[in-house]
Write a protein that holds these residues in place. Structure first.
Motif, short mmCIF file in Angstrom:
data_model
loop_
_atom_site.label_atom_id
_atom_site.label_comp_id
_atom_site.label_asym_id
_atom_site.label_seq_id
_atom_site.Cartn_x
_atom_site.Cartn_y
_atom_site.Cartn_z
N PHE A 173 20.70 46.61 30.36
CA PHE A 173 22.06 46.31 29.90
C PHE A 173 22.31 44.81 29.73
O PHE A 173 23.29 44.41 29.11
CB PHE A 173 23.08 46.85 30.91
CG PHE A 173 23.11 48.36 31.02
CD1 PHE A 173 23.07 49.16 29.89
CD2 PHE A 173 23.20 48.97 32.25
CE1 PHE A 173 23.12 50.54 29.98
CE2 PHE A 173 23.25 50.36 32.36
CZ PHE A 173 23.20 51.14 31.23
N LYS B 198 17.51 41.56 26.65
CA LYS B 198 17.49 41.64 25.19
C LYS B 198 16.84 40.40 24.58
O LYS B 198 16.08 40.49 23.61
CB LYS B 198 18.90 41.86 24.65
CG LYS B 198 19.50 43.22 25.04
CD LYS B 198 20.94 43.33 24.61
CE LYS B 198 21.51 44.74 24.90
NZ LYS B 198 21.60 45.06 26.33
N ARG C 46 26.97 49.92 34.83
CA ARG C 46 26.59 48.92 33.84
C ARG C 46 27.51 47.72 33.95
O ARG C 46 28.73 47.88 34.02
CB ARG C 46 26.67 49.51 32.42
CG ARG C 46 26.57 48.49 31.29
CD ARG C 46 26.63 49.16 29.92
NE ARG C 46 26.70 48.17 28.85
CZ ARG C 46 27.79 47.92 28.12
NH1 ARG C 46 28.92 48.61 28.33
NH2 ARG C 46 27.77 47.00 27.17
N ASP D 38 29.13 44.74 32.04
CA ASP D 38 29.41 44.29 30.68
C ASP D 38 29.01 42.82 30.57
O ASP D 38 29.54 41.97 31.30
CB ASP D 38 30.90 44.46 30.38
CG ASP D 38 31.23 44.17 28.92
OD1 ASP D 38 30.84 43.10 28.42
OD2 ASP D 38 31.88 45.02 28.29
N ASP E 295 25.92 49.98 24.68
CA ASP E 295 24.72 49.17 24.91
C ASP E 295 23.68 49.40 23.81
O ASP E 295 22.99 48.45 23.40
CB ASP E 295 24.12 49.50 26.28
CG ASP E 295 22.92 48.62 26.59
OD1 ASP E 295 23.12 47.38 26.67
OD2 ASP E 295 21.80 49.14 26.73
N ARG F 171 24.67 47.28 21.10
CA ARG F 171 24.44 45.87 21.45
C ARG F 171 22.97 45.49 21.25
O ARG F 171 22.66 44.39 20.81
CB ARG F 171 24.88 45.60 22.89
CG ARG F 171 25.02 44.12 23.23
CD ARG F 171 25.53 43.91 24.64
NE ARG F 171 25.78 42.50 24.92
CZ ARG F 171 26.93 41.89 24.76
NH1 ARG F 171 27.99 42.58 24.32
NH2 ARG F 171 27.07 40.60 25.03
N TRP F 172 22.07 46.42 21.57
CA TRP F 172 20.65 46.17 21.28
C TRP F 172 20.43 45.94 19.78
O TRP F 172 19.74 45.00 19.38
CB TRP F 172 19.80 47.35 21.75
CG TRP F 172 19.36 47.27 23.18
CD1 TRP F 172 19.89 47.91 24.26
CD2 TRP F 172 18.27 46.48 23.69
NE1 TRP F 172 19.21 47.58 25.40
CE2 TRP F 172 18.20 46.71 25.08
CE3 TRP F 172 17.34 45.62 23.11
CZ2 TRP F 172 17.25 46.10 25.89
CZ3 TRP F 172 16.39 45.01 23.92
CH2 TRP F 172 16.34 45.24 25.29
#
Length: 404
Positions: free
Chosen positions: A117, A122, A149, A151, A208, A211-212
Motif C-alpha cells: 500500500f 511503488k 491500509r 492512506d 490501491d 494508485r499502482w
C-alpha cells in the motif's frame, strides 16, 4: 542454523508456526499441477507484476504466470521473518520456494517484501522495472487481502471488517475442537456501524489498485497493450449476507467499478485493458476467517469432489485470456468468470440441500472434511504428502536475494 522438529500448533484455523519443507513441497506440487504453456513466449517473455504474490490466488497467479505465460518480473508480498522462537510465516517459505522454481526455469523474478500500500514500495517496483526489465510493464495482477491500509496521502489508517450491512446475520459455520472433531455452530455477526463500510472499501476496494496504475503510468512504464486484472470473488447465495452483500461485498463492488474506469482509461492511453477476475471458492488464509465459508467450501467439495477447480488451474486460464492464448470471455459486467464450475444451478442446489441438513452429527457425511482439514494445514506447510514431519528442518530460510 536453527533446526528443529515442527509440529502443528493452532488456534482454530490459525497456526502459530509454518513448516519450511512442507511449504516448499506445496509450491513444487502447484508448479507440477500447472498446465504446460500453449505456446512459448517470444524473447525473454513479457514483464509482469503480481501484488500479493505469496499466498492463495496471488501465489497461483505468480506460478501460473511463470510457467503458463512465461513471464518474468516482480512479486510483492508482506511476510514475517523467522525469529529465535518462531518460524517465518508460511508465505515467507513459499516465496523462497517460488524463487528457486523461477531460477530453475530460467525466469528473472524479483520478490520484494514490504507494504504494497505504500508509495515507497511503488517507487521501488518502478525503479526495478526501469533498471532491470527494460522500462515497460506488460501485466499487473492485483491480489491483496489485508486487515488495514495506511492512506499514503493522509496517513489515515483504515481497518476492514467482516460484517453484514443493514442488520445482524446468523449463519452456520464449521469449527474443529482440539481433537479435530467437527462441530457445526450458529454464529451471529452484528451489522456494520458508523463508517465500517467506508473503512472496508478504503482497504479492500480499488483505491490501491488504481494508485499502482497511476504510479506506474506516471513514470511512463505501461507498455502498449498493458493489461491488468484484480482478483475477486462473488460466491454463493448461502454466504451472500456476510460476503457479497456485506462490507467486503461493498469493497468488491468498488473494485469492479474501478476496473471499468481503468479499462476505459487504459484503452484510450495505451490500448490496454483492466478487468476483475472472479475466481471460484478455495481454502485460503483469508477465506477461513469469514463466517460460513468453511462450512460452504467443505460442502462444495463434498458435491464436486475433484471437480472443484484448484487456484493454479484457474489462474492458468486467466493468463491464457490475458495473453491472447484463449479468447477473452467477459460477463455482462465486464468480468472474467473463472467460477462457473461453482455457481451452476445444479451445483448450488446440491450444496444448498446439504447446507440445510448439516449438523454436527451429519456434517461428516455431507462435507469433505478430510480434504478441508488437510487444505487448512497445508496453508502452513503441514499435511503435505511426501514430507517427513519427524525430521529436523532449518527454519531460518533467507528471503530470496535479487542481484543484477
Amino acid at each position: 542454523m536453527n533446526e528443529r522438529v515442527l509440529t502443528p500448533r493452532n488456534r482454530g484455523f490459525l497456526f502459530l508456526d509454518s513448516h519450511p519443507a512442507g511449504c516448499e513441497r506445496l509450491v513444487a506440487d502447484m508448479w507440477e499441477a500447472c498446465p504446460e504453456p500453449v505456446r512459448e513466449p517470444a524473447g525473454d517473455g513479457p514483464v509482469a507484476l503480481v501484488v500479493g504474490s505469496s499466498a492463495g490466488y496471488g501465489l497461483a497467479a505468480t506460478l501460473a504466470g511463470l510457467k503458463r505465460a512465461g513471464v518474468r518480473g516482480i512479486g510483492v508480498s508482506f511476510e514475517k521473518a523467522p525469529t529465535a522462537r518462531r518460524t517465518a510465516t508460511a508465505g515467507w517459505y513459499r516465496t523462497a520456494a517460488t524463487a528457486d522454481i523461477a531460477r530453475a526455469a530460467g525466469r528473472d523474478l524479483v520478490l520484494l517484501n514490504g507494504d504494497a500500500f505504500s508509495d515507497a514500495m511503488k517507487d521501488q517496483v518502478a525503479d526495478l522495472i526501469e533498471q532491470r526489465f527494460g522500462g515497460r510493464l506488460d501485466y499487473l495482477i492485483y491480489s491483496v487481502a489485508a486487515p488495514r491500509r495506511t492512506d499514503p496521502d493522509t496517513g489515515t489508517v483504515h481497518a476492514s471488517v467482516l460484517k453484514p450491512i443493514g442488520r445482524a446475520n446468523r449463519t452456520r459455520t464449521l469449527v474443529f475442537d482440539d481433537d479435530g472433531a467437527p462441530e457445526v455452530r450458529e454464529v451471529e455477526t452484528g451489522p456494520a456501524e458508523g463508517n465500517d463500510v467506508e473503512q472496508t472499501v478504503a482497504v479492500m476496494g480499488g483505491a490501491d489498485w488504481e494508485r499502482w496504475i497511476d504510479h506506474l503510468a506516471g513514470r511512463g512504464l505501461l507498455a502498449d497493450g498493458f493489461a491488468t486484472a484484480a482478483l475477486s470473488y462473488i460466491g454463493s447465495a448461502l454466504t451472500a449476507a456476510i460476503y457479497r452483500q456485506g462490507t467486503i461485498g461493498a469493497a468488491k463492488a468498488h473494485l469492479e467499478a474501478t476496473a471499468r474506469s481503468l479499462d476505459e482509461r487504459l484503452g484510450r492511453t495505451v490500448g490496454g485493458r483492466a478487468v476483475t477476475s472472479v475466481n471460484g471458492a478455495a481454502v485460503t488464509q483469508s477465506s477461513t476467517a469469514i463466517p460460513g465459508i468453511a462450512l460452504y467450501t467443505g460442502l462444495l467439495r463434498g458435491v464436486l469432489g475433484e471437480g472443484l477447480v484448484p487456484p493454479i488451474r484457474q489462474l492458468a486460464a486467466l493468463w491464457d485470456q490475458l495473453t491472447g492464448a484463449a479468447p477473452l470471455e467477459l460477463d455482462e459486467e465486464g468480468r472474467i468468470r473463472l467460477d462457473r464450475f461453482e455457481l451452476t444451478d445444479d451445483v448450488q442446489a446440491a450444496v444448498a440441500d446439504r447446507w440445510e441438513s448439516a449438523t454436527t452429527a451429519t456434517v461428516a457425511e455431507l462435507a469433505d472434511l478430510d480434504w478441508f482439514r488437510g487444505e487448512v494445514r497445508r496453508l502452513y506447510g503441514f499435511s503435505v504428502p511426501g514430507v517427513d514431519y519427524t525430521a529436523r528442518v532449518a527454519t531460518d530460510v533467507p528471503w530470496p536475494a535479487h542481484t543484477a
